[in-house]
Design a protein around this motif. Structure first.
Motif, PDB file in Angstrom:
ATOM      1  N   VAL A  71     -25.527  36.109  14.953  1.00 29.85           N
ATOM      2  CA  VAL A  71     -24.988  36.938  13.860  1.00 29.85           C
ATOM      3  C   VAL A  71     -25.244  36.239  12.523  1.00 29.85           C
ATOM      4  O   VAL A  71     -25.625  36.878  11.530  1.00 29.85           O
ATOM      5  CB  VAL A  71     -23.483  37.237  14.065  1.00 29.85           C
ATOM      6  N   GLY A  72     -25.079  34.904  12.516  1.00 31.58           N
ATOM      7  CA  GLY A  72     -25.386  34.132  11.302  1.00 31.58           C
ATOM      8  C   GLY A  72     -26.811  34.402  10.836  1.00 31.58           C
ATOM      9  O   GLY A  72     -27.051  34.693   9.658  1.00 31.58           O
ATOM     10  N   ARG A  73     -27.761  34.341  11.778  1.00 29.07           N
ATOM     11  CA  ARG A  73     -29.183  34.567  11.442  1.00 29.07           C
ATOM     12  C   ARG A  73     -29.403  35.998  10.948  1.00 29.07           C
ATOM     13  O   ARG A  73     -30.060  36.229   9.938  1.00 29.07           O
ATOM     14  CB  ARG A  73     -30.050  34.336  12.687  1.00 29.07           C
ATOM     15  N   GLN A  74     -28.805  36.957  11.657  1.00 24.95           N
ATOM     16  CA  GLN A  74     -29.025  38.371  11.278  1.00 24.95           C
ATOM     17  C   GLN A  74     -28.423  38.684   9.907  1.00 24.95           C
ATOM     18  O   GLN A  74     -28.991  39.449   9.141  1.00 24.95           O
ATOM     19  CB  GLN A  74     -28.417  39.292  12.336  1.00 24.95           C
ATOM     20  N   VAL A  75     -27.271  38.068   9.615  1.00 25.22           N
ATOM     21  CA  VAL A  75     -26.652  38.312   8.307  1.00 25.22           C
ATOM     22  C   VAL A  75     -27.546  37.721   7.204  1.00 25.22           C
ATOM     23  O   VAL A  75     -27.747  38.336   6.147  1.00 25.22           O
ATOM     24  CB  VAL A  75     -25.210  37.744   8.263  1.00 25.22           C
ATOM     25  N   ARG A  76     -28.110  36.538   7.457  1.00 26.64           N
ATOM     26  CA  ARG A  76     -29.018  35.946   6.448  1.00 26.64           C
ATOM     27  C   ARG A  76     -30.253  36.823   6.237  1.00 26.64           C
ATOM     28  O   ARG A  76     -30.753  36.938   5.138  1.00 26.64           O
ATOM     29  CB  ARG A  76     -29.442  34.532   6.849  1.00 26.64           C
ATOM     30  N   LYS A  77     -30.709  37.481   7.310  1.00 20.13           N
ATOM     31  CA  LYS A  77     -31.880  38.369   7.181  1.00 20.13           C
ATOM     32  C   LYS A  77     -31.479  39.758   6.687  1.00 20.13           C
ATOM     33  O   LYS A  77     -32.306  40.671   6.665  1.00 20.13           O
ATOM     34  CB  LYS A  77     -32.594  38.496   8.532  1.00 20.13           C
ATOM     35  N   ARG A  78     -30.226  39.962   6.376  1.00 15.09           N
ATOM     36  CA  ARG A  78     -29.674  41.235   5.898  1.00 15.09           C
ATOM     37  C   ARG A  78     -29.861  42.358   6.935  1.00 15.09           C
ATOM     38  O   ARG A  78     -30.075  43.525   6.599  1.00 15.09           O
ATOM     39  CB  ARG A  78     -30.272  41.616   4.539  1.00 15.09           C
ATOM     40  N   ARG A  79     -29.800  41.938   8.227  1.00 20.00           N
ATOM     41  CA  ARG A  79     -29.946  42.926   9.308  1.00 20.00           C
ATOM     42  C   ARG A  79     -28.624  43.218   9.982  1.00 20.00           C
ATOM     43  O   ARG A  79     -28.582  43.750  11.091  1.00 20.00           O
ATOM     44  CB  ARG A  79     -30.912  42.384  10.373  1.00 20.00           C
ATOM     45  N   TYR A  80     -27.528  42.808   9.359  1.00 19.02           N
ATOM     46  CA  TYR A  80     -26.205  43.008   9.970  1.00 19.02           C
ATOM     47  C   TYR A  80     -25.302  43.609   8.888  1.00 19.02           C
ATOM     48  O   TYR A  80     -24.511  42.921   8.251  1.00 19.02           O
ATOM     49  CB  TYR A  80     -25.673  41.657  10.456  1.00 19.02           C
ATOM     50  N   PRO A  81     -25.468  44.911   8.654  1.00 15.07           N
ATOM     51  CA  PRO A  81     -24.762  45.533   7.522  1.00 15.07           C
ATOM     52  C   PRO A  81     -23.300  45.873   7.822  1.00 15.07           C
ATOM     53  O   PRO A  81     -22.891  45.896   8.982  1.00 15.07           O
ATOM     54  CB  PRO A  81     -25.574  46.820   7.310  1.00 15.07           C
ATOM     55  N   ILE A  82     -22.584  46.153   6.761  1.00 15.25           N
ATOM     56  CA  ILE A  82     -21.237  46.748   6.905  1.00 15.25           C
ATOM     57  C   ILE A  82     -21.448  48.235   7.164  1.00 15.25           C
ATOM     58  O   ILE A  82     -22.187  48.901   6.433  1.00 15.25           O
ATOM     59  CB  ILE A  82     -20.415  46.535   5.613  1.00 15.25           C
ATOM     60  N   ILE A  83     -20.811  48.740   8.228  1.00 14.32           N
ATOM     61  CA  ILE A  83     -20.977  50.158   8.574  1.00 14.32           C
ATOM     62  C   ILE A  83     -19.897  50.977   7.864  1.00 14.32           C
ATOM     63  O   ILE A  83     -18.708  50.635   7.921  1.00 14.32           O
ATOM     64  CB  ILE A  83     -20.895  50.373  10.103  1.00 14.32           C
ATOM     65  N   GLY A  84     -20.336  52.065   7.212  1.00 18.24           N
ATOM     66  CA  GLY A  84     -19.405  52.955   6.511  1.00 18.24           C
ATOM     67  C   GLY A  84     -18.617  52.165   5.472  1.00 18.24           C
ATOM     68  O   GLY A  84     -19.170  51.387   4.704  1.00 18.24           O
ATOM     69  N   ASN A  85     -17.300  52.358   5.508  1.00 17.14           N
ATOM     70  CA  ASN A  85     -16.450  51.625   4.560  1.00 17.14           C
ATOM     71  C   ASN A  85     -15.959  50.305   5.134  1.00 17.14           C
ATOM     72  O   ASN A  85     -15.072  49.664   4.570  1.00 17.14           O
ATOM     73  CB  ASN A  85     -15.236  52.478   4.161  1.00 17.14           C
ATOM     74  N   GLY A  86     -16.501  49.919   6.304  1.00 19.59           N
ATOM     75  CA  GLY A  86     -16.100  48.633   6.892  1.00 19.59           C
ATOM     76  C   GLY A  86     -14.684  48.661   7.420  1.00 19.59           C
ATOM     77  O   GLY A  86     -13.997  47.648   7.452  1.00 19.59           O
ATOM     78  N   GLU A  87     -14.237  49.852   7.859  1.00 21.82           N
ATOM     79  CA  GLU A  87     -12.906  49.892   8.463  1.00 21.82           C
ATOM     80  C   GLU A  87     -13.029  49.422   9.918  1.00 21.82           C
ATOM     81  O   GLU A  87     -14.133  49.182  10.403  1.00 21.82           O
ATOM     82  CB  GLU A  87     -12.271  51.295   8.385  1.00 21.82           C
ATOM     83  N   GLY A  88     -11.931  49.317  10.614  1.00 16.84           N
ATOM     84  CA  GLY A  88     -11.950  48.723  11.968  1.00 16.84           C
ATOM     85  C   GLY A  88     -11.491  47.286  11.812  1.00 16.84           C
ATOM     86  O   GLY A  88     -12.012  46.541  10.974  1.00 16.84           O
ATOM     87  N   THR A  89     -10.473  46.896  12.602  1.00 14.47           N
ATOM     88  CA  THR A  89      -9.844  45.583  12.424  1.00 14.47           C
ATOM     89  C   THR A  89     -10.286  44.611  13.502  1.00 14.47           C
ATOM     90  O   THR A  89     -10.186  44.924  14.692  1.00 14.47           O
ATOM     91  CB  THR A  89      -8.306  45.750  12.448  1.00 14.47           C
TER      92      THR A  89
END
Ligand SMILES: NC(=O)c1ccc[n+]([C@@H]2O[C@H](COP(=O)([O-])OP(=O)(O)OC[C@H]3O[C@@H](n4cnc5c(N)ncnc54)[C@H](OP(=O)(O)O)[C@@H]3O)[C@@H](O)[C@H]2O)c1
Length: 320
Positions: free
Chosen positions: A190-208
């Protein structure tokens, strides 16, 4: 106490063994791989080559180890996370959870074990009512595949452990692991994917979401081994949080730009309806019970500090 650990070379297992040894327990641990026997020894355990699907060998290995307690941390999940392949991953994971647990329970009863601890999940509560759940809340059993079969598998595992005759069964519903060797480590997937901007926030980022550092998961497991009444315990930190809250902090911690956002309908086309529904409707978990009953407290009270600590647990044999 003499303790037998299955899943000892995994993300939680590698943290758990040094914690058990430090607390004075004698640990026997299994792996399927000859190469990992040395790792288990370095961590402080007595290593044994054994596959949990080989019920005959498992029975004799356990009988020989004569443990008072068994800790089941078996999973079968990959190091890299392709959301399109979750169905495949979960099928393998469900298989080892279901059959592995059955074989371990049988072997434990045969060996006169008193206590059995098993891994559960704190991110599969039913998507109704408040955002943060205690252990009594129902699970998300009617989730569409690939989530539903996994939730139902974990429920079967929980029920088998809690109703096992002659054993004190304890289920530890861990939050999302982060820390060394996990998907959420800086060098994790997940660290790698976030750095590559391949792990977006979906919608408004709700969900806890509820997180737990693997070192805190390990200390909670030792506390539960030593003092938990039979039953279910959430093992999570103090701050359940929405993706909109934790993802920008995680991105900063792993040296990434702020995560992009994608509309839910686009995410559905990429990862499928079930995953989007699960993440947007996810409920967090409360750690009130384990704190109250066992006096346990996480060292990383919140992912806000924990994400910035990429700590490595030193094994007792390395420390000496
Ligand atoms: N709560 C959570 O967030 C959570 C929970 C679990 C995993 N994960 C994530 O999943 C990823 C992979 O997990 P992981 O590193 O724990 O690895 P894993 O590949 O899922 O393995 C976990 C453990 O199960 C053992 N195992 C599996 N099948 C076995 C069998 N048939 N017989 C005996 N032992 C068996 C493995 O032993 P050997 O391979 O040594 O035989 C290993 O010790 C990590 O990034 C982690 O963060 C997350």
């Amino acid at each position: 106490m003499k303790v037998f650990v299955a899943g000892a070379t995994g993300a939680i297992g590698r943290s758990l063994i040094p914690h058990l040894v430090k607390a004075g327990h004698h640990v026997t641990a299994i792996t399927r791989s000859k190469e990992k026997l040395g790792t288990l020894y370095e961590l402080g355990a007595e290593p044994i080559l054994c596959d949990v699907f080989d019920a005959g060998r498992l029975g004799s290995v356990l009988a020989q180890a004569e443990p008072e307690a068994v800790i089941n941390e078996l999973t079968d999940l990959p190091q890299s996370l392709n959301p399109r392949k979750l169905g495949e991953y979960y099928a393998a994971n469900n298989h080892v959870r279901r059959e592995g647990t059955t074989n371990l329970l049988d072997a434990a009863r045969g060996a006169g074990v008193h206590r059995f601890l098993a891994q559960g999940s704190a991110y599969w509560y039913a998507q109704s009512g408040g955002a943060v759940k205690t252990e009594e809340a129902p699970l998300y059993l009617d989730a569409p595949p690939p989530v539903g079969p996994s939730v139902r598998t974990i429920k079967e595992v929980e029920d088998a452990v809690l109703s096992a005759e002659g054993l004190e069964g304890v289920v530890l519903r861990y939050g999302f692991f982060y820390g060394p060797g996990t998907w959420y480590a800086k060098d994790g997937d997940v660290g790698r994917q976030v750095r590559k901007r391949r792990y977006p926030i979906i919608g408004n980022g709700e969900g806890t979401y509820s997180f737990i550092h693997v070192d805190d998961a390990a200390s909670a497991t030792v506390a539960a081994l030593e003092g938990a009444r039979p039953g279910v315990y959430n093992v999570v930190d103090d701050e359940p949080a929405t993706a909109a809250e934790w993802m920008p902090v995680f991105a900063e911690a792993v040296g990434a730009k702020r995560p992009p956002r994608v509309p839910a309908f686009v995410a559905r086309l990429i990862v499928g309806e079930a995953i989007v529904k699960w993440t947007l409707g996810m409920r967090g978990a409360s750690n009130e019970k384990i704190k109250r009953e066992l006096g346990w407290h996480p060292q990383y009270e919140s992912w806000r500090q924990g994400f910035f600590e990429d700590t490595v647990t030193l094994s007792p044999r390395v420390r000496r």
